[in-house]
Design a protein around this motif. Structure first.
Motif: not given
Length: 915
Positions: A309-330
């Motif tokens: 997901x590109x932070x320069x665009x509207x960000x999705x709302x992740x489903x906790x049943x689908x996504x195990x977590x988030x990761x960022x690399x800037x």
């Protein structure tokens, strides 16, 4: 749209008994997780394709509201006022008069018939009791009679139709035998649509509903589905509610009030996606993003699929049943607008319970409130020399940390919170934390993640395996594995057609392609090869027209070999695929763009479809040509990969996996592939000889080091299969040919599993859609939608499967990093055993398991490979093993028995008395 997750019904001939059910009203037609269930009921207006869905696991059912019509339905405007009974204000829909035969015929011909034509065979009937909104004037008995008439007409007009009703208890005396199951909402937890609030169901309401459900279950022998509602972030409460429903003998579905998330039923899908946040300003495309290059391989190995997901665009709302977590690399701070949007978004996600692994740079100012949610606080800018005060054992994984004041993030853990993995101190005694684990995830700032540069090599400072698992709190689970088949590491060879016209430095100056045919393909007849040509090199319209007849003859001989499958390496060998999409015909393009074919401006159609059509003219009759091997930078655009994928073609190449003893870093191992615009580019597991030979400038024996890459990607973790990847020009120099042959000899000296590259491509692609689920009541896992993938890696912390309580499981082999489960089908389930399983099992084979069935002490199986078969059985002492040709005698191999055949395919009959 409702998603019904079912495993068996028992009421109709083709259906077994219902086990798990769920409902989903969302519009994401690619939501693969719902293949975990036997039946998925969807809103047909959202574009689902039941025929396409059927290619994987499960069946789609269509949601149909028979008691109400919402104005959003395409046919709502065709309904006259005389068919209407009233309004449901909560849902802004019209209540229909079931007494009207015209309405019933309209429903049959205008609603159900088109859905039947589209391939739907099951239907979830909703709003069966909406007529009650009309009061006594509606004549309830007549309304019920109309509904009964409709349901019976459905069974008559559409033979074999499957129906699940939502409530409609008063109809059961007449239609109970017509239904597969009955459903009801809100036994423990409800949803108030008008107030848009979750609520606890009052005890009196629950008791009334329980009585109706018990009667349906006992008197009419119907499976009962209970739909309850909770916020999707409340995973523990959802699990508890589902278990309470199970205690009644009912099938639960617990999800959000809008039924637009992946909830829980008898089974809970294990989330296998990680959402990666990135800044598109930092890289020109997917292939060049730091997170993709350095972390996605790690996530793949752990069993996870990366979404970006590109932070320069509207960000999705992740489903906790689908996504195990988030990761960022800037790699630096975000622009102001993006930072503000990202800060609000991340605060909401942390509030929902998501964990995040932050790498390199937080992207936000040290004073950001969202970093405070991560237990981080701003620290003063460092002054003077910075030194390490304390460090975790995970620091110094591949290289030592080198604190640099200029790069230091002015952040530290709040007192009494989190666990610092690397604490630093400046000359004034100010403290900083360069890496750590917090209640909401973890962080590792530059340069304590990946250090170094491309010239001198990059290394991990922190142990990335431990960091990701702890930061994201990843659970132990069976991992879909793309390295192995039938318990053994896969092995194949593939060749890009570059240099087909090269003259070899051998007597007579033969074409390099002829040398490859004689000294490689024919020399190793048991090795599956995937061979390609570049049309612009070989064809009469290419750059070597005089040599074309001889080269085409060699290509035909190569493609006719029984151990060769055929691929195209494009028409003009584009070096930069982004220019192909742009149709760049600039004067200097040929130097760095594609082969210099006069007058040709590259196009996707010509490079893909055109080149494949040409290669088919060189193939023997009946031999398929459906593979494209990417050329040049092997960085196709989303349009290019879509062009290939739309015709069902397979594709591979790209990535840069080449760890060596000199540079053994994990940073030199690429991910499984790149997901581009909904399609998947499969990366070559190991890179080609061009890189090992300094871009073919020498030393030309450099490809001998590829065996180091094979070893380093095989242990201590099996990360990649063995892939001997080279170009035709490797046949042009004696040193290169010897190096190439040494790679073959290395592979053939080991118990590997030969496959064609196409088999690996399918397995790699199917990794993205495999669904793993666990039972809420017992230690049991199920596998669905595995496609061609037939291997799971079981971490050491999980017990071995209980073979007596498994389906679709032939056995397992012990690997360097766990057990490699051998699946015999695209669906499997197994319970875990606390003890040692003594039943006979397959423990490794060089052929694929096509069938494996166990009945008591008797096993019937079928194996097929590309070489004479050999396989191992565990716990087979005293068992008889027979093939159609006669009995087999095993040779002891440690605790196993090894069997060898002269055929590449056979059926097995294994008898083990008293087991």
């Amino acid at each position: 749209m409702l998603v019904l997750l079912a495993a068996g019904l028992g009421l109709l001939p083709a259906q077994a008994a219902l086990q798990s059910v769920g409902f989903y009203y969302g519009a994401d037609t690619r939501l693969q997780e719902f293949h975990a269930f036997d039946v998925t009921v969807v809103d047909p207006d959202h574009g689902f394709d039941p025929e396409l869905w059927r290619r994987g696991s499960g069946e789609l059912y269509a949601y149909v509201s028979v008691g109400e019509v919402h104005p959003s339905r395409s046919w709502a405007g065709e309904i006259p006022q005389s068919w209407k009974l009233g309004r449901n204000e909560a849902w802004a829909s019209t209540v229909m008069d079931q007494r009207n035969p015209a309405w019933r015929e309209f429903a049959l011909t205008r609603i159900f018939a088109p859905l039947w034509q589209r391939g739907y065979r099951g239907f979830f009937l909703d709003t069966l009791d909406s007529y009650q909104l009309g009061g006594a004037a509606a004549d309830p008995a007549a309304q019920q009679a109309g509904l009964v008439s409709l349901i019976r007409a459905l069974r008559t007009r559409f033979p074999g139709i499957r129906l699940i009703a939502n409530r409609g208890f008063e109809l059961l005396p007449d239609i109970g035998s017509e239904l597969e199951a009955i459903a009801a909402e809100s036994l423990y937890r409800g949803w108030n649509q008008s107030a848009r609030q979750y609520r606890e169901v009052p005890e009196a309401d629950r008791e009334w509903l329980l009585a109706r459900l018990e009667e349906a279950h006992q008197r009419y022998r119907l499976p009962v589905i209970v739909i309850d509602y909770l916020p999707p972030a409340q995973r523990a409460q959802m699990r508890d509610t589902a278990r309470r429903i199970l205690q009644h003998g009912f099938i639960p579905w617990v999800a959000s009030g809008q039924l637009d998330t992946l909830g829980m039923s008898r089974i809970e899908v294990m989330p296998r996606r990680i959402l990666i946040l990135h800044d598109s300003r930092e890289a020109p495309g997917m292939h060049y993003r730091a997170a993709h290059r350095y972390t996605e391989m790690l996530l793949n190995y752990l069993g996870y699929v990366a979404d970006y997901a590109d932070v320069n665009k509207p960000l999705p709302v992740p489903d906790p049943g689908v996504y195990a977590g988030l990761l960022s690399w800037f790699d630096g701070g975000l622009q102001t607008a993006a930072a503000s949007r990202y800060e609000r978004w991340l605060a909401a996600r942390l509030g929902e319970g998501f964990r995040i692994a932050m790498l390199s740079d937080p992207g936000l100012p040290a004073t950001s409130s969202v970093l405070g949610l991560m237990d981080l606080q701003a620290a003063p800018e460092p002054d003077g020399r910075v030194e390490i005060l304390s460090r975790n054992a995970a620091i110094g994984y591949e290289t030592e940390p080198l604190p640099r004041r200029q790069l230091l993030q002015p952040l530290r853990l709040a007192p009494g919170s989190g666990v610092s993995w690397l604490r630093l101190r400046d000359a004034r005694g100010q403290l900083y934390d360069g890496a750590g684990i917090t209640r909401q995830g973890g962080f590792v700032w530059r340069p304590f993640g990946v250090a170094g540069d491309d010239d001198n090599g990059r290394r991990w400072v922190i142990d990335p395996w431990r960091f990701l698992q702890q930061a994201l709190a990843l659970p132990a689970m069976p991992v879909p594995d793309t390295t192995s088949l039938a318990g053994r590491r896969m092995f194949f060879a593939h060749m890009d057609g570059d240099g087909f016209a090269s003259r070899a430095e051998f007597p007579g100056s033969p074409f390099a392609a002829q040398v490859i045919l004689d000294q490689v393909i024919r020399r190793y007849p048991g090795v599956p090869h995937t061979m390609s040509v570049i049309e612009g090199e070989v064809s009469p319209q290419g750059i070597y027209p005089k040599d074309s007849p001889a080269m085409e003859a060699i290509a035909r001989r190569i493609f006719a070999q029984p151990n060769v499958e055929i691929a195209s390496h494009t028409y003009s060998h584009p070096f930069r695929w982004v220019k192909v999409e742009a149709g760049d015909a600039s004067a200097d393009a040929d130097a760095d763009y594609h082969l210099d074919i006069p007058g040709y401006v590259p196009s996707l159609a010509r490079e893909v479809e055109g080149s494949l059509a040409y290669v088919r003219t060189l193939a023997p009759a009946g031999k398929p040509v459906n593979i494209l091997l990417w050329s040049g930078d092997a960085a196709p655009t989303p349009s290019a990969i879509a062009w290939v994928s739309r015709d069902g073609l397979l594709n591979m190449n790209g990535g840069s996996t080449m760890p060596t003893r000199e540079k053994p870093s994990l940073t030199r191992i690429s991910p499984l592939g790149a997901r581009l615009g909904g399609h998947f580019q499969v990366f070559a597991p190991i890179t080609n000889e061009n890189v090992y030979t300094n871009l073919w400038r020498g030393p030309f024996y450099g490809f001998a080091h590829v065996t180091e890459s094979f070893e380093l990607t095989g242990e201590p973790r099996r990360i990649k299969p063995v892939d001997i990847y080279y170009h035709t020009y490797s046949g042009s120099k004696p040193a290169a040919l010897r190096a190439l042959q040494s790679a073959y000899d290395w592979a053939l000296a080991r118990p590997l599993h030969p496959v064609y590259a196409s088999e690996f491509m399918r397995i790699a692609t199917d990794f993205n859609t495999v669904v793993i689920a666990r039972d809420l009541q017992q230690a049991r896992f199920s596998v669905r939608n595995a496609g061609s993938l037939r291997s799971l890696r079981m971490p050491a912390e999980l017990n071995a499967p209980a073979l007596a309580d498994s389906q679709g499981l032939a056995g397992w082999a012990d690997g360097p990093d766990g057990r490699y489960l051998i699946l015999s089908a695209a669906e499997a389930s197994f319970a875990l055993s606390a003890g040692q399983d003594a039943l006979p099992r397959l423990a490794g084979a060089n052929g694929k398991v096509l069938a494996w069935s166990r009945e008591g002490d008797h096993i019937q199986a079928r194996l097929a490979g590309h070489q004479p078969l050999d396989f191992e059985l565990a716990n087979a002492a005293g068992c008889s093993v027979r093939t159609p040709a006669g009995p087999l005698t095993g040779t002891p191999a440690g605790k196993l028995l090894r069997y060898r055949l002269t055929d590449a395919e056979t059926t097995l009959d294994i008898g083990c008395r008293g087991r």
